[in-house]
Each structure stands twice: as C-alpha cells, then as structure tokens.
Scaffold this active site. Structure first.
Site, short mmCIF file in Angstrom:
data_model
loop_
_atom_site.label_atom_id
_atom_site.label_comp_id
_atom_site.label_asym_id
_atom_site.label_seq_id
_atom_site.Cartn_x
_atom_site.Cartn_y
_atom_site.Cartn_z
N LYS A 13 40.54 13.25 75.67
CA LYS A 13 39.81 14.16 74.96
C LYS A 13 40.48 14.48 73.75
CE LYS A 13 38.46 16.24 79.40
NZ LYS A 13 38.36 17.59 80.22
N TYR A 53 27.88 16.11 80.45
CA TYR A 53 28.19 16.96 81.62
C TYR A 53 26.98 17.25 82.24
CZ TYR A 53 33.12 17.38 80.07
OH TYR A 53 34.33 17.04 79.76
N ARG A 139 47.85 14.36 83.75
CA ARG A 139 47.91 15.83 83.60
C ARG A 139 49.12 16.50 83.90
NH1 ARG A 139 41.52 16.23 85.97
NH2 ARG A 139 40.54 16.23 83.75
N ASN A 159 43.13 19.40 79.11
CA ASN A 159 43.79 18.42 80.12
C ASN A 159 43.75 16.97 79.98
OD1 ASN A 159 40.95 18.26 80.64
ND2 ASN A 159 41.12 19.27 82.74
N HIS A 162 39.06 12.88 80.74
CA HIS A 162 37.72 13.06 81.49
C HIS A 162 37.76 11.91 82.33
CE1 HIS A 162 33.72 13.28 83.13
NE2 HIS A 162 33.72 12.07 82.80
N GLU A 173 27.34 8.10 83.25
CA GLU A 173 28.04 7.76 82.16
C GLU A 173 28.30 6.69 81.31
OE1 GLU A 173 31.75 9.76 83.47
OE2 GLU A 173 30.77 11.73 83.94
P1 ADP Z 1 37.61 17.42 86.12
O1 ADP Z 1 37.74 17.05 84.37
O2 ADP Z 1 38.73 17.36 86.95
O3 ADP Z 1 36.63 16.55 86.60
P2 ADP Z 1 35.59 19.61 85.99
O4 ADP Z 1 34.45 18.68 86.07
O5 ADP Z 1 35.63 20.60 87.54
O6 ADP Z 1 37.01 18.93 86.31
O7 ADP Z 1 35.49 20.48 84.80
C1 ADP Z 1 35.23 19.69 83.53
C2 ADP Z 1 36.06 19.98 82.49
O8 ADP Z 1 35.76 21.59 82.42
C3 ADP Z 1 37.53 20.28 82.91
O9 ADP Z 1 38.32 19.08 82.79
C4 ADP Z 1 38.19 21.39 82.07
O10 ADP Z 1 38.53 20.71 80.68
C5 ADP Z 1 36.98 22.01 81.90
N1 ADP Z 1 37.38 23.44 82.74
C6 ADP Z 1 36.87 23.30 84.30
N2 ADP Z 1 37.40 24.73 84.46
C7 ADP Z 1 37.59 25.38 83.63
C8 ADP Z 1 37.76 26.63 83.26
N3 ADP Z 1 37.76 27.45 84.59
N4 ADP Z 1 38.09 27.26 82.43
C9 ADP Z 1 38.00 26.34 81.16
N5 ADP Z 1 37.79 25.23 81.37
C10 ADP Z 1 37.55 24.61 82.62
MG MG Z 2 34.44 16.65 86.52
#
Ligand code: ADP
Ligand code: MG
Length: 195
Positions: A13, A53, A139, A159, A162, A173
């Site tokens: 990212k 997404y 992370r 974080n 992805h 994807e």
């Molecule tokens: P991951 O990336 O671990 O698969 P998710 O698919 O749940 O996580 O969420 C996608 C991305 O959205 C996360 O990596 C993060 O950057 C962002 N994100 C998730 N939850 C939140 C939140 N509550 N507030 C802000 N950003 C969030």
């Molecule tokens: Mg995810």
C-alpha cells in the site's frame, strides 16, 4: 490443482512504498519459500480500487463488524465516534476511505504462489489492526495504526499491505489486476530441496 499451485495477490500500500518497505516485504515472502510470479509498481485509479474491494453486503458488514469488535475491546462507543453502530454503515464508510488511501500514492502489486499461499501470506502480513498484529508479522513489526485513531481522522487504517483472504478472492484479484502475460513461472531451487 496441485497444492503448490495456490496463488494469492499482495499489494504494498502507499504507506509501505513511501516508507521504503517494498524490499523488506518482498524479502519476507521470498525467504519463506513463496514464489513471486508477477510484480509491478503502478498508481491505481479510484475506479480500480472501487473494483478491487468486494461490493457485497457480507464483506462490507464484516469490515464493519471487525471495527465494532475493536471498539468493544478498547471500550469505545461506535455510535459516539462514528455516528452509527451499524456494521453495514461502518463498512461503507471504511470502503470509501480505502479508495482515498489506496490512490494516495503508488502501489506495488504481486502475485505470490506456493503451498497454502493465501493463508501463509495472511499470516506473514498479520492482523488487520496493526496495534493487534503479532511481532514477526509485517504489520506487527512495522506499523502502529488502529481503527480507533484512523476512524477519528476519517481515514483507512495504514497497515502496509493488502493480501487476498480466500482463494476465490485471490482469483478475482489476479484477473482484475493482471493480464495473463504479466504472470510468469519458474522453478525455485527450494522445490528440489525443501518439498
Ligand atoms: P485485511 O486488509 O486484513 O484483509 P479487511 O479486508 O477487513 O482487512 O479491510 C480492508 C482494509 O480496510 C484494511 O486492510 C484496512 O486498511 C482498512 N480498514 C479495515 N477496517 C477499518 C476501519 N475500521 N477503519 C479504517 N480502515 C479500516
Ligand atoms: Mg481483506
């Protein structure tokens, strides 16, 4: 499909690129024995991130639920902080913030292949919430963000990476981000030594 053929998508990212962590992230995947079979730096459009997404309510609600669990753990009131405690509404907000975050700078996209590639990469990446991510994960070692502070600033959690969550998500994807000719294959030395 042979178990060694499982593929997943990793995207460094904008925070990962700007902090000079591309090499570190690639290195951790490679050293584990996972094979990088596509790699490119690019800048995404808002439309591309919107398409990347998932749009289904189940995914959006799950993102909202993860936020709510995080709030509960630290005794924060979602209603007060975000104006709602509805996981679908929270997930929708997060999805919009993600578009801004993921288009705020260049990204590095990869296809990574190997045994249980999806689960292995998720484990190497660590928990979505950096503050909760284990030491030894990307992370957990390099980021410090959390939903509580990110949401207060009305932005996505920074974080670093992805990583696809399921083989089905990975397939979507791969097709979304890569043309077939951008994906390569070769044999890693470990394939004769380790498995
Ligand atoms: P991951 O990336 O671990 O698969 P998710 O698919 O749940 O996580 O969420 C996608 C991305 O959205 C996360 O990596 C993060 O950057 C962002 N994100 C998730 N939850 C939140 C939140 N509550 N507030 C802000 N950003 C969030
Ligand atoms: Mg995810």
């Amino acid at each position: 499909m042979h178990p060694k053929e499982e593929k997943t998508v990793v995207i460094v990212k904008p925070d990962g690129v700007k902090r000079g962590l591309v090499g570190e992230i690639v290195s951790r995947l490679e050293k584990r024995g996972l094979k990088i079979i596509a790699l490119e730096m690019f800048t995404a459009t808002k439309e591309q991130i919107d398409g990347h997404y998932p749009k289904d309510e189940a995914w959006i609600s799950r993102v909202g639920s993860k936020t709510l669990a995080n709030y509960e753990k630290y005794g924060w009131d979602a209603q007060k902080e975000l104006g709602t405690a509805d996981p679908l509404k929270i997930g929708t907000m997060v999805r919009a913030w993600l578009v801004g975050y993921m288009t705020s700078g260049p990204l590095v996209k990869m296809v990574v292949k190997g045994v249980h590639a999806v689960d292995m990469v998720r484990k190497i990446a660590g928990n979505t919430m950096p503050a909760a991510a284990e030491m030894g994960t990307i992370r957990g070692d390099f980021s410090v963000d959390d939903a509580t502070i990110a949401n207060r600033d009305k932005r996505a959690i920074h974080n670093l990476v992805h990583a696809s969550e399921t083989p089905e998500e990975a397939q979507h994807e791969i097709e979304f981000w890569f043309a077939p000719e951008e994906i390569h294959d070769y044999k890693r030395a470990e394939e004769d030594i380790m498995f």
